[in-house]
Write a protein that holds these residues in place. Structure first.
Motif, PDB file in Angstrom:
ATOM      1  N   GLY A 239      47.623  49.594  71.545  1.00  0.00           N
ATOM      2  CA  GLY A 239      49.069  49.712  71.509  1.00  0.00           C
ATOM      3  C   GLY A 239      49.695  49.214  70.224  1.00  0.00           C
ATOM      4  N   GLN A 240      48.884  48.606  69.364  1.00  0.00           N
ATOM      5  CA  GLN A 240      49.399  48.117  68.093  1.00  0.00           C
ATOM      6  C   GLN A 240      49.485  49.273  67.090  1.00  0.00           C
ATOM      7  OE1 GLN A 240      50.399  44.871  67.652  1.00  0.00           O
ATOM      8  NE2 GLN A 240      49.957  44.666  69.836  1.00  0.00           N
ATOM      9  N   SER A 241      50.292  49.088  66.062  1.00  0.00           N
ATOM     10  CA  SER A 241      50.439  50.127  65.050  1.00  0.00           C
ATOM     11  C   SER A 241      49.168  50.241  64.217  1.00  0.00           C
ATOM     12  CB  SER A 241      51.630  49.803  64.141  1.00  0.00           C
ATOM     13  OG  SER A 241      51.433  48.549  63.512  1.00  0.00           O
ATOM     14  N   LYS A 242      49.039  51.351  63.503  1.00  0.00           N
ATOM     15  CA  LYS A 242      47.874  51.552  62.652  1.00  0.00           C
ATOM     16  C   LYS A 242      47.816  50.482  61.570  1.00  0.00           C
ATOM     17  CE  LYS A 242      47.158  56.558  63.003  1.00  0.00           C
ATOM     18  NZ  LYS A 242      47.133  57.834  62.245  1.00  0.00           N
ATOM     19  N   ARG A 243      46.600  50.119  61.225  1.00  0.00           N
ATOM     20  CA  ARG A 243      46.378  49.187  60.128  1.00  0.00           C
ATOM     21  C   ARG A 243      45.784  49.971  58.966  1.00  0.00           C
ATOM     22  NH1 ARG A 243      45.545  43.694  62.737  1.00  0.00           N
ATOM     23  NH2 ARG A 243      45.951  44.063  64.946  1.00  0.00           N
ATOM     24  N   ARG A 244      46.131  49.579  57.763  1.00  0.00           N
ATOM     25  CA  ARG A 244      45.656  50.295  56.576  1.00  0.00           C
ATOM     26  C   ARG A 244      44.860  49.343  55.686  1.00  0.00           C
ATOM     27  NH1 ARG A 244      48.441  54.945  53.001  1.00  0.00           N
ATOM     28  NH2 ARG A 244      47.592  56.063  54.788  1.00  0.00           N
ATOM     29  N   TYR A 245      43.785  49.897  55.101  1.00  0.00           N
ATOM     30  CA  TYR A 245      42.894  49.110  54.252  1.00  0.00           C
ATOM     31  C   TYR A 245      42.647  49.845  52.939  1.00  0.00           C
ATOM     32  CZ  TYR A 245      42.236  46.918  58.751  1.00  0.00           C
ATOM     33  OH  TYR A 245      42.466  46.299  59.953  1.00  0.00           O
ATOM     34  N   TYR A 246      42.415  49.051  51.907  1.00  0.00           N
ATOM     35  CA  TYR A 246      42.246  49.569  50.553  1.00  0.00           C
ATOM     36  C   TYR A 246      40.864  49.180  50.036  1.00  0.00           C
ATOM     37  CZ  TYR A 246      43.467  50.333  45.582  1.00  0.00           C
ATOM     38  OH  TYR A 246      43.526  50.762  44.279  1.00  0.00           O
ATOM     39  N   LEU A 247      40.076  50.169  49.638  1.00  0.00           N
ATOM     40  CA  LEU A 247      38.740  49.944  49.099  1.00  0.00           C
ATOM     41  C   LEU A 247      38.808  50.026  47.580  1.00  0.00           C
ATOM     42  CD1 LEU A 247      35.681  49.589  49.474  1.00  0.00           C
ATOM     43  CD2 LEU A 247      35.511  52.066  49.788  1.00  0.00           C
ATOM     44  N   ASP A 248      38.470  48.932  46.910  1.00  0.00           N
ATOM     45  CA  ASP A 248      38.626  48.859  45.458  1.00  0.00           C
ATOM     46  C   ASP A 248      37.348  48.313  44.829  1.00  0.00           C
ATOM     47  OD1 ASP A 248      39.852  49.037  43.000  1.00  0.00           O
ATOM     48  OD2 ASP A 248      41.003  47.182  43.205  1.00  0.00           O
ATOM     49  N   VAL A 249      36.815  49.033  43.847  1.00  0.00           N
ATOM     50  CA  VAL A 249      35.594  48.621  43.149  1.00  0.00           C
ATOM     51  C   VAL A 249      35.968  48.021  41.799  1.00  0.00           C
ATOM     52  CG1 VAL A 249      33.367  49.364  42.220  1.00  0.00           C
ATOM     53  CG2 VAL A 249      34.277  50.436  44.294  1.00  0.00           C
ATOM     54  N   ASN A 250      35.409  46.877  41.512  1.00  0.00           N
ATOM     55  CA  ASN A 250      35.649  46.185  40.253  1.00  0.00           C
ATOM     56  C   ASN A 250      35.113  47.025  39.083  1.00  0.00           C
ATOM     57  OD1 ASN A 250      35.649  44.353  38.061  1.00  0.00           O
ATOM     58  ND2 ASN A 250      35.229  42.615  39.407  1.00  0.00           N
ATOM     59  N   PRO A 251      35.927  47.310  38.056  1.00  0.00           N
ATOM     60  CA  PRO A 251      35.422  48.061  36.902  1.00  0.00           C
ATOM     61  C   PRO A 251      34.244  47.385  36.206  1.00  0.00           C
ATOM     62  CG  PRO A 251      37.816  47.958  36.857  1.00  0.00           C
ATOM     63  CD  PRO A 251      37.369  47.015  37.937  1.00  0.00           C
ATOM     64  N   TRP A 252      34.057  46.078  36.447  1.00  0.00           N
ATOM     65  CA  TRP A 252      32.928  45.359  35.868  1.00  0.00           C
ATOM     66  C   TRP A 252      31.684  45.423  36.755  1.00  0.00           C
ATOM     67  CZ3 TRP A 252      32.525  42.900  31.132  1.00  0.00           C
ATOM     68  CH2 TRP A 252      33.704  42.842  30.375  1.00  0.00           C
ATOM     69  N   ALA A 253      31.707  46.255  37.781  1.00  0.00           N
ATOM     70  CA  ALA A 253      30.552  46.339  38.679  1.00  0.00           C
ATOM     71  C   ALA A 253      29.305  46.847  37.965  1.00  0.00           C
ATOM     72  CB  ALA A 253      30.878  47.244  39.868  1.00  0.00           C
ATOM     73  N   TRP A 254      29.480  47.569  36.860  1.00  0.00           N
ATOM     74  CA  TRP A 254      28.316  48.047  36.103  1.00  0.00           C
ATOM     75  C   TRP A 254      27.509  46.893  35.521  1.00  0.00           C
ATOM     76  CZ3 TRP A 254      27.980  46.427  31.105  1.00  0.00           C
ATOM     77  CH2 TRP A 254      29.169  45.969  30.501  1.00  0.00           C
ATOM     78  N   GLN A 255      28.158  45.759  35.278  1.00  0.00           N
ATOM     79  CA  GLN A 255      27.477  44.597  34.700  1.00  0.00           C
ATOM     80  C   GLN A 255      26.740  43.867  35.811  1.00  0.00           C
ATOM     81  OE1 GLN A 255      29.847  41.089  33.576  1.00  0.00           O
ATOM     82  NE2 GLN A 255      28.900  41.192  31.550  1.00  0.00           N
ATOM     83  N   ARG A 256      25.411  43.845  35.771  1.00  0.00           N
ATOM     84  CA  ARG A 256      24.644  43.326  36.892  1.00  0.00           C
ATOM     85  C   ARG A 256      24.181  41.885  36.709  1.00  0.00           C
ATOM     86  NH1 ARG A 256      26.964  44.639  40.117  1.00  0.00           N
ATOM     87  NH2 ARG A 256      25.429  43.807  41.595  1.00  0.00           N
ATOM     88  N   ASP A 257      24.490  41.246  35.579  1.00  0.00           N
ATOM     89  CA  ASP A 257      24.245  39.810  35.488  1.00  0.00           C
ATOM     90  C   ASP A 257      25.582  39.087  35.639  1.00  0.00           C
ATOM     91  OD1 ASP A 257      25.553  40.054  33.045  1.00  0.00           O
ATOM     92  OD2 ASP A 257      23.711  39.958  31.866  1.00  0.00           O
ATOM     93  N   ARG A 258      25.561  37.772  35.606  1.00  0.00           N
ATOM     94  CA  ARG A 258      26.756  36.986  35.896  1.00  0.00           C
ATOM     95  C   ARG A 258      27.844  37.135  34.840  1.00  0.00           C
ATOM     96  NH1 ARG A 258      28.177  32.818  39.236  1.00  0.00           N
ATOM     97  NH2 ARG A 258      29.762  31.381  38.423  1.00  0.00           N
ATOM     98  N   GLY A 259      27.455  37.378  33.600  1.00  0.00           N
ATOM     99  CA  GLY A 259      28.446  37.483  32.539  1.00  0.00           C
ATOM    100  C   GLY A 259      29.200  36.180  32.368  1.00  0.00           C
ATOM    101  N   ASP A 260      30.524  36.262  32.240  1.00  0.00           N
ATOM    102  CA  ASP A 260      31.325  35.048  32.079  1.00  0.00           C
ATOM    103  C   ASP A 260      31.738  34.439  33.416  1.00  0.00           C
ATOM    104  OD1 ASP A 260      33.339  36.689  33.031  1.00  0.00           O
ATOM    105  OD2 ASP A 260      34.372  36.870  31.110  1.00  0.00           O
ATOM    106  N   GLY A 261      31.261  35.019  34.528  1.00  0.00           N
ATOM    107  CA  GLY A 261      31.539  34.467  35.850  1.00  0.00           C
ATOM    108  C   GLY A 261      32.860  34.884  36.454  1.00  0.00           C
ATOM    109  N   ALA A 262      33.618  35.719  35.754  1.00  0.00           N
ATOM    110  CA  ALA A 262      34.947  36.106  36.246  1.00  0.00           C
ATOM    111  C   ALA A 262      34.895  37.248  37.248  1.00  0.00           C
ATOM    112  CB  ALA A 262      35.845  36.501  35.074  1.00  0.00           C
ATOM    113  N   ASN A 263      33.768  37.969  37.297  1.00  0.00           N
ATOM    114  CA  ASN A 263      33.714  39.187  38.110  1.00  0.00           C
ATOM    115  C   ASN A 263      32.461  39.253  38.969  1.00  0.00           C
ATOM    116  OD1 ASN A 263      36.146  40.885  37.163  1.00  0.00           O
ATOM    117  ND2 ASN A 263      35.195  40.221  35.245  1.00  0.00           N
ATOM    118  N   ILE A 264      32.185  38.148  39.665  1.00  0.00           N
ATOM    119  CA  ILE A 264      30.994  38.123  40.519  1.00  0.00           C
ATOM    120  C   ILE A 264      31.185  38.950  41.783  1.00  0.00           C
ATOM    121  CG2 ILE A 264      30.193  35.903  39.646  1.00  0.00           C
ATOM    122  CD1 ILE A 264      31.371  34.584  42.108  1.00  0.00           C
ATOM    123  N   ILE A 265      32.435  39.255  42.150  1.00  0.00           N
ATOM    124  CA  ILE A 265      32.713  40.122  43.296  1.00  0.00           C
ATOM    125  C   ILE A 265      32.784  41.560  42.803  1.00  0.00           C
ATOM    126  CG2 ILE A 265      34.305  40.648  45.171  1.00  0.00           C
ATOM    127  CD1 ILE A 265      32.843  37.923  45.364  1.00  0.00           C
TER     128      ILE A 265
END
Length: 315
Positions: free
Chosen positions: A168-194
Motif C-alpha cells: 500500500g506504500q507508494s513506489k520507491r525509486r533507486y539510482y544505480l551509479d558507477v564511479n568513473p574511477w572504477a577502471w582503476q583496480r588498485d587503491r590509488g589515492d584512496g578517494a574512490n574505493i567504492i
C-alpha cells in the motif's frame, strides 16, 4: 581479470536454507531511464579510462578533488548518505524501513539485469545471524566481479529503478551509479574505493558496491581484491551459495565463516551483545537492551556491555 577457470567455477552453486522469507510479494518494475545528467560518453568503456580520467591519474594525488561519491558530512551519521539525495537525517524507523526495501530492490534489480552479486562485509555478518539487516546498521555492502562491474558501467550506469512492495506504500525509486574511477583496480589515492552505488532517491541511503579483481595475476594468481585491500582466494568466494536475505533471493561467498572471522574476529560469530542490543535465540532477533538492563554479569562480577566496534567486530 580472472583466470579462465573462474568461468567454470561460478556455474556451480550450493543451497543454503533460507533464514528469512518476506510476507509480501513485491511488484518490481525497472524504469531503466537514463539520468538527465548522463550521456554515452560519460559511461565507462569496458573498464578503460576516459581521456580526462587518464589526465587526472597522472596528476599529484588529491583525494578531495578526485573523489566521485560525496557525503554531506564525515561523522558517524552523515557519511552514510549520498550528498546528491540527502535532505535530512532520517529517524531510526525510517532508516530500518529504507534499508530493508533498499536491499530487496537491489537483489531484485540485479536478478532482472542478469548480473551476479553477493553480500559482503557487515551485511554478510548480519546475514550470518538471522538473514536480516543488523538493527543498528546504516548502510549495506555488496560485491561483484570485475567483469560484472564493466557490464554495469557499459550498459546500466546512471539508470533509475522503481520498486513497489505491495503493502500500500507508494513506489520507491533507486539510482544505480558507477564511479568513473572504477577502471582503476588498485587503491590509488584512496578517494574512490567504492566502485558503484545503488541509492535511495528518497533520502540518499545506499548500497556500496565494490568489484573484486585479480590485480596481480603474475605474482598472486587466484587472489582477488577490492580497492580497500580486502583480499580473497577465488575458492573462498566461488562457487557462491544461494540463500535469502530480508526475504528475497541472495548469494553469499562459499567460505563465509573464514571470511567473517578474518575481517571481524571469531567473537563476531558468537558474541550476543553488541551496540546496545542483545541476541534473543527464541525469536532469532537482535533486541534493544532496556536502559535498566545494560550491565552484563560475568563470572561473579559485572561489566558494561562492550560493542562489536570496540573489539574490531563492527558491521
Amino acid at each position: 581479470m580472472f583466470s579462465s577457470n573462474w568461468l567454470l567455477v561460478v556455474l556451480v552453486t550450493f543451497l543454503v536454507t533460507p533464514l528469512s522469507r518476506g510476507q509480501l510479494t513485491p511488484s518490481f518494475s525497472p524504469s531503466a531511464t537514463l539520468s538527465p545528467s548522463s550521456s554515452p560518453s560519460a559511461l565507462l568503456d569496458a573498464g578503460e579510462p576516459s581521456a580526462s580520467a587518464s589526465a587526472s591519474a597522472t596528476a599529484p594525488p588529491n583525494p578531495d578533488r578526485n573523489k566521485y561519491f560525496h557525503e554531506p558530512g564525515g561523522d558517524d551519521l552523515l557519511h552514510h548518505y549520498d550528498a546528491r539525495f540527502f535532505q535530512r537525517i532520517v529517524t531510526d524507523e525510517e532508516r530500518k524501513d529504507t534499508l530493508r526495501h533498499l536491499i530487496r530492490a537491489y537483489f531484485l534489480t540485479f536478478e532482472y539485469l542478469g548480473l551476479e552479486t553477493w553480500i559482503a562485509h557487515g551485511t554478510l555478518l548480519a546475514w550470518y545471524w538471522n538473514g536480516k539487516i543488523l538493527p543498528w546498521d546504516w548502510d549495506l555492502d555488496t560485491q561483484v566481479t570485475d567483469q560484472g562491474l564493466k557490464l554495469l558501467a557499459k550498459h546500466y550506469n546512471q539508470t533509475y529503478y522503481d520498486y513497489e512492495e505491495g503493502d500500500g506504500q507508494s513506489k520507491r525509486r533507486y539510482y544505480l551509479d558507477v564511479n568513473p574511477w572504477a577502471w582503476q583496480r588498485d587503491r590509488g589515492d584512496g578517494a574512490n574505493i567504492i566502485d558503484a552505488r545503488f541509492i535511495s532517491v528518497d533520502n540518499g541511503l545506499f548500497v556500496d558496491i565494490t568489484g573484486l579483481s585479480e590485480v596481480y595475476p603474475d605474482t598472486e594468481p587466484g587472489i582477488i581484491m577490492c580497492k580497500n585491500n580486502h583480499r580473497y582466494r577465488l575458492r573462498d568466494i566461488f562457487p557462491l551459495r544461494h540463500t535469502y536475505f530480508e526475504g528475497v533471493k541472495a548469494k553469499v561467498p562459499f567460505s563465509y565463516v573464514p571470511i567473517l572471522t578474518e575481517e571481524y574476529s571469531d567473537a563476531a560469530l558468537v558474541r550476543t551483545e553488541f551496540q546496545e542490543h542483545r541476541w534473543d535465540a527464541n525469536s532469532r532477533e537482535w533486541l534493544k537492551i532496556p536502559k535498566d538492563q545494560d550491565v552484563v554479569k560475568e563470572e561473579g562480577g559485572s561489566k558494561r556491555g562492550v560493542s562489536m566496534k570496540d573489539d574490531g567486530a563492527y558491521a
